[in-house]
Write a protein that holds these residues in place. Structure first.
Motif, PDB file in Angstrom:
ATOM      1  N   LEU A  15      -3.576   5.739  -1.963  1.00  0.00           N
ATOM      2  CA  LEU A  15      -4.386   6.633  -1.151  1.00  0.00           C
ATOM      3  C   LEU A  15      -3.656   7.945  -0.920  1.00  0.00           C
ATOM      4  CD1 LEU A  15      -5.449   4.090   1.630  1.00  0.00           C
ATOM      5  CD2 LEU A  15      -6.898   4.887  -0.243  1.00  0.00           C
ATOM      6  N   GLY A  16      -4.422   9.007  -0.755  1.00  0.00           N
ATOM      7  CA  GLY A  16      -3.888  10.285  -0.339  1.00  0.00           C
ATOM      8  C   GLY A  16      -4.506  10.666   0.989  1.00  0.00           C
ATOM      9  N   LEU A  17      -3.755  11.332   1.825  1.00  0.00           N
ATOM     10  CA  LEU A  17      -4.250  11.784   3.126  1.00  0.00           C
ATOM     11  C   LEU A  17      -3.909  13.256   3.264  1.00  0.00           C
ATOM     12  CD1 LEU A  17      -5.554  10.971   5.839  1.00  0.00           C
ATOM     13  CD2 LEU A  17      -3.264  10.425   6.671  1.00  0.00           C
ATOM     14  N   GLY A  18      -4.947  14.099   3.279  1.00  0.00           N
ATOM     15  CA  GLY A  18      -4.683  15.525   3.328  1.00  0.00           C
ATOM     16  C   GLY A  18      -5.957  16.330   3.417  1.00  0.00           C
ATOM     17  N   ALA A  19      -5.834  17.620   3.140  1.00  0.00           N
ATOM     18  CA  ALA A  19      -6.970  18.546   3.131  1.00  0.00           C
ATOM     19  C   ALA A  19      -7.158  18.997   1.690  1.00  0.00           C
ATOM     20  CB  ALA A  19      -6.703  19.726   4.048  1.00  0.00           C
ATOM     21  N   PHE A  20      -8.214  18.541   1.051  1.00  0.00           N
ATOM     22  CA  PHE A  20      -8.404  18.736  -0.380  1.00  0.00           C
ATOM     23  C   PHE A  20      -9.608  19.646  -0.633  1.00  0.00           C
ATOM     24  CE2 PHE A  20      -6.838  14.405   0.463  1.00  0.00           C
ATOM     25  CZ  PHE A  20      -5.564  14.530  -0.077  1.00  0.00           C
ATOM     26  N   LEU A  21      -9.355  20.803  -1.243  1.00  0.00           N
ATOM     27  CA  LEU A  21     -10.433  21.740  -1.533  1.00  0.00           C
ATOM     28  C   LEU A  21     -11.117  21.413  -2.847  1.00  0.00           C
ATOM     29  CD1 LEU A  21      -8.732  25.085  -0.393  1.00  0.00           C
ATOM     30  CD2 LEU A  21     -10.202  23.541   0.920  1.00  0.00           C
ATOM     31  N   ASP A  22     -10.356  20.927  -3.837  1.00  0.00           N
ATOM     32  CA  ASP A  22     -10.924  20.607  -5.141  1.00  0.00           C
ATOM     33  C   ASP A  22     -10.031  19.563  -5.801  1.00  0.00           C
ATOM     34  OD1 ASP A  22     -12.324  20.528  -7.499  1.00  0.00           O
ATOM     35  OD2 ASP A  22     -11.486  22.389  -8.293  1.00  0.00           O
ATOM     36  N   VAL A  23     -10.565  18.361  -6.028  1.00  0.00           N
ATOM     37  CA  VAL A  23      -9.739  17.278  -6.577  1.00  0.00           C
ATOM     38  C   VAL A  23     -10.071  16.949  -8.025  1.00  0.00           C
ATOM     39  CG1 VAL A  23      -9.368  16.268  -4.311  1.00  0.00           C
ATOM     40  CG2 VAL A  23     -11.305  15.507  -5.674  1.00  0.00           C
ATOM     41  N   GLY A  24     -11.173  17.470  -8.555  1.00  0.00           N
ATOM     42  CA  GLY A  24     -11.511  17.219  -9.943  1.00  0.00           C
ATOM     43  C   GLY A  24     -12.167  15.863 -10.160  1.00  0.00           C
ATOM     44  N   GLU A  25     -12.379  15.529 -11.424  1.00  0.00           N
ATOM     45  CA  GLU A  25     -13.079  14.292 -11.789  1.00  0.00           C
ATOM     46  C   GLU A  25     -12.168  13.078 -11.617  1.00  0.00           C
ATOM     47  OE1 GLU A  25     -14.599  14.630 -15.704  1.00  0.00           O
ATOM     48  OE2 GLU A  25     -15.920  16.320 -15.256  1.00  0.00           O
ATOM     49  N   ILE A  77       0.863  -1.174   0.000  1.00  0.00           N
ATOM     50  CA  ILE A  77       0.000   0.000   0.000  1.00  0.00           C
ATOM     51  C   ILE A  77       0.901   1.227   0.000  1.00  0.00           C
ATOM     52  CG2 ILE A  77      -1.734   1.328   1.269  1.00  0.00           C
ATOM     53  CD1 ILE A  77      -2.698  -1.279   2.517  1.00  0.00           C
ATOM     54  N   ILE A  78       0.663   2.138  -0.929  1.00  0.00           N
ATOM     55  CA  ILE A  78       1.424   3.376  -1.000  1.00  0.00           C
ATOM     56  C   ILE A  78       0.493   4.520  -0.610  1.00  0.00           C
ATOM     57  CG2 ILE A  78       2.798   4.920  -2.448  1.00  0.00           C
ATOM     58  CD1 ILE A  78       3.396   2.543  -4.244  1.00  0.00           C
ATOM     59  N   VAL A  79       0.888   5.287   0.406  1.00  0.00           N
ATOM     60  CA  VAL A  79       0.084   6.398   0.895  1.00  0.00           C
ATOM     61  C   VAL A  79       0.860   7.690   0.713  1.00  0.00           C
ATOM     62  CG1 VAL A  79      -1.191   7.342   2.854  1.00  0.00           C
ATOM     63  CG2 VAL A  79      -0.884   4.859   2.644  1.00  0.00           C
ATOM     64  N   ALA A  80       0.256   8.650   0.020  1.00  0.00           N
ATOM     65  CA  ALA A  80       0.829   9.996  -0.088  1.00  0.00           C
ATOM     66  C   ALA A  80       0.101  10.880   0.919  1.00  0.00           C
ATOM     67  CB  ALA A  80       0.659  10.541  -1.500  1.00  0.00           C
ATOM     68  N   ALA A  81       0.850  11.528   1.795  1.00  0.00           N
ATOM     69  CA  ALA A  81       0.226  12.261   2.902  1.00  0.00           C
ATOM     70  C   ALA A  81       0.936  13.573   3.166  1.00  0.00           C
ATOM     71  CB  ALA A  81       0.231  11.415   4.179  1.00  0.00           C
ATOM     72  N   LEU A  82       0.177  14.554   3.641  1.00  0.00           N
ATOM     73  CA  LEU A  82       0.795  15.781   4.119  1.00  0.00           C
ATOM     74  C   LEU A  82       1.769  15.441   5.241  1.00  0.00           C
ATOM     75  CD1 LEU A  82      -2.313  18.160   4.349  1.00  0.00           C
ATOM     76  CD2 LEU A  82      -0.466  18.276   2.670  1.00  0.00           C
ATOM     77  N   PRO A  83       2.908  16.127   5.308  1.00  0.00           N
ATOM     78  CA  PRO A  83       3.882  15.814   6.367  1.00  0.00           C
ATOM     79  C   PRO A  83       3.274  15.821   7.762  1.00  0.00           C
ATOM     80  CG  PRO A  83       4.871  17.272   4.745  1.00  0.00           C
ATOM     81  CD  PRO A  83       3.412  17.157   4.376  1.00  0.00           C
ATOM     82  N   THR A  84       2.386  16.769   8.030  1.00  0.00           N
ATOM     83  CA  THR A  84       1.724  16.828   9.338  1.00  0.00           C
ATOM     84  C   THR A  84       1.005  15.531   9.653  1.00  0.00           C
ATOM     85  OG1 THR A  84       1.346  19.191   9.066  1.00  0.00           O
ATOM     86  CG2 THR A  84       0.027  18.066  10.720  1.00  0.00           C
ATOM     87  N   LEU A  85       0.246  15.032   8.682  1.00  0.00           N
ATOM     88  CA  LEU A  85      -0.557  13.832   8.899  1.00  0.00           C
ATOM     89  C   LEU A  85       0.301  12.578   8.873  1.00  0.00           C
ATOM     90  CD1 LEU A  85      -3.576  14.869   6.675  1.00  0.00           C
ATOM     91  CD2 LEU A  85      -3.298  15.144   9.141  1.00  0.00           C
ATOM     92  N   ALA A  86       1.355  12.599   8.070  1.00  0.00           N
ATOM     93  CA  ALA A  86       2.277  11.467   8.050  1.00  0.00           C
ATOM     94  C   ALA A  86       2.904  11.263   9.420  1.00  0.00           C
ATOM     95  CB  ALA A  86       3.357  11.688   6.997  1.00  0.00           C
ATOM     96  N   ALA A  87       3.083  12.351  10.162  1.00  0.00           N
ATOM     97  CA  ALA A  87       3.675  12.267  11.499  1.00  0.00           C
ATOM     98  C   ALA A  87       2.631  12.048  12.585  1.00  0.00           C
ATOM     99  CB  ALA A  87       4.460  13.537  11.799  1.00  0.00           C
ATOM    100  N   ALA A  88       1.448  12.663  12.430  1.00  0.00           N
ATOM    101  CA  ALA A  88       0.480  12.685  13.524  1.00  0.00           C
ATOM    102  C   ALA A  88      -0.503  11.517  13.511  1.00  0.00           C
ATOM    103  CB  ALA A  88      -0.297  13.999  13.506  1.00  0.00           C
ATOM    104  N   LEU A  89      -0.874  11.028  12.324  1.00  0.00           N
ATOM    105  CA  LEU A  89      -1.907  10.002  12.233  1.00  0.00           C
ATOM    106  C   LEU A  89      -1.411   8.653  11.732  1.00  0.00           C
ATOM    107  CD1 LEU A  89      -5.053  11.872  10.841  1.00  0.00           C
ATOM    108  CD2 LEU A  89      -4.509  11.274  13.189  1.00  0.00           C
ATOM    109  N   LEU A  90      -0.544   8.670  10.720  1.00  0.00           N
ATOM    110  CA  LEU A  90      -0.187   7.413  10.061  1.00  0.00           C
ATOM    111  C   LEU A  90       0.559   6.414  10.944  1.00  0.00           C
ATOM    112  CD1 LEU A  90       0.719   8.251   6.357  1.00  0.00           C
ATOM    113  CD2 LEU A  90      -1.261   7.032   7.263  1.00  0.00           C
TER     114      LEU A  90
END
Length: 297
Positions: free
Chosen positions: A146-156, A96-109
């Motif tokens: 998977l991506g882990l972050g705060a996404f305002l607009d990701v598109g189709e 499983i490959i997860v791309a995450a904001l550094p904050t979340l990579a440290a705090a949640l993952l």
């Protein structure tokens, strides 16, 4: 492009790129050197392009080959995901490959990964810490499941699953104010170390400043929260941070104050491709990450 590209051809080229030589690649694939060479030659014929610079020692890919390998790796990854989704639950391996904001990579993952490993010890998790734009690009291209972050607009073509809300706070030196809360208007009167405009934190902050008609000119603009924190520690101003980040601060030198009037939260979500194959162990990982919201509040 002609017909007839096979998985064996793709795997042969990818293995050559990983090992750097025909001998090593052939041994890894269980082929003779001549057999691998023929496999690669037929691949080049199929795509009508030279993928390998055979004049170089050791062999290396051409520019066309490098572009092709990046796509071939994603195709092989999808094939493996499709196969594993119908043959087992990850007991014989997987990734499983997860791309995450550094904050979340440290705090949640880390907590989620530790819990998942107890259930699926044979499945490997790889973390790619990145900014929001790169996370979306990786997930869309198939470079991350998977991506882990705060996404305002990701598109189709992409789907988000809300997890939790993370409140923005003001990070300041110990001598700033005497309470636990401050306002955006008060913050705007001081030099601010801001993240760059591609950051969701910056976008949320700019929206508040515009709505409150506050004139803000950042003292510094940086890409990573860690850099902003270091500048605040050195006395160059204040910065905005998510609440999840606050647990990592040196509290003897810094204070995190709640920003009010208004309170501003960013929504943390999981991101994935809509048409992605969800293996049983990938579903388990998503469920575990979703449960981390209870601990984060």
């Amino acid at each position: 492009m002609q017909q007839g590209i096979t998985i064996r051809q793709l795997r042969g080229l990818v293995t050559l790129a990983q090992t750097g030589g025909v001998t090593a690649a052939a041994n890894k694939l269980g082929l003779s050197q001549s057999g691998l060479s023929l496999l690669l030659q037929t691949l080049e014929t199929s795509v009508d392009a030279r993928l390998i610079d055979r004049s170089a020692r050791p062999l290396r890919l051409t520019l066309a080959g490098e572009r092709f390998v990046a796509i071939a790796e994603r195709i092989l990854e999808d094939v493996e995901l499709a196969s594993s989704s119908v043959r087992d639950d990850g007991s014989r391996g997987g990734r499983i490959i997860v791309a995450a904001l550094p904050t979340l990579a440290a705090a949640l993952l880390p907590q989620a990964m530790a819990r998942f490993r107890r259930q699926h010890p044979h499945v490997t998790i790889q973390v790619r810490d990145a900014l929001t734009e790169e996370i979306v690009t990786r997930v869309r291209a198939g470079d991350a499941h998977l991506g882990l972050g705060a996404f305002l607009d990701v598109g189709e073509g992409l789907a988000t699953q809300p997890l939790l809300r993370d409140r923005l706070m003001l990070l300041a030196g110990r001598n700033f104010g005497d309470g636990k809360k401050t306002t955006w208007r008060a913050a705007a009167k001081h030099p601010l170390v801001m993240l760059t405009r591609d950051s969701n934190i910056r976008q949320l902050a700019d929206r508040v400043f515009v709505e409150q008609r506050l004139q803000v000119r950042p003292a510094f603009e940086v890409s990573y929260i860690s850099t902003a924190v270091a500048l605040v520690q050195a006395g160059f101003g204040l910065t905005l941070v998510p609440q999840l980040e606050a647990r990592f601060f040196n509290r003897s030198r810094l204070r995190a104050l709640t920003l009010a009037e208004p309170f501003v939260d960013r929504e943390i979500s999981l991101l994935r491709r809509r048409n992605m194959t969800m293996t049983p162990y990938l579903r388990d990982f998503v469920d575990i990450v979703a449960q981390m919201q209870v601990r984060a509040k």
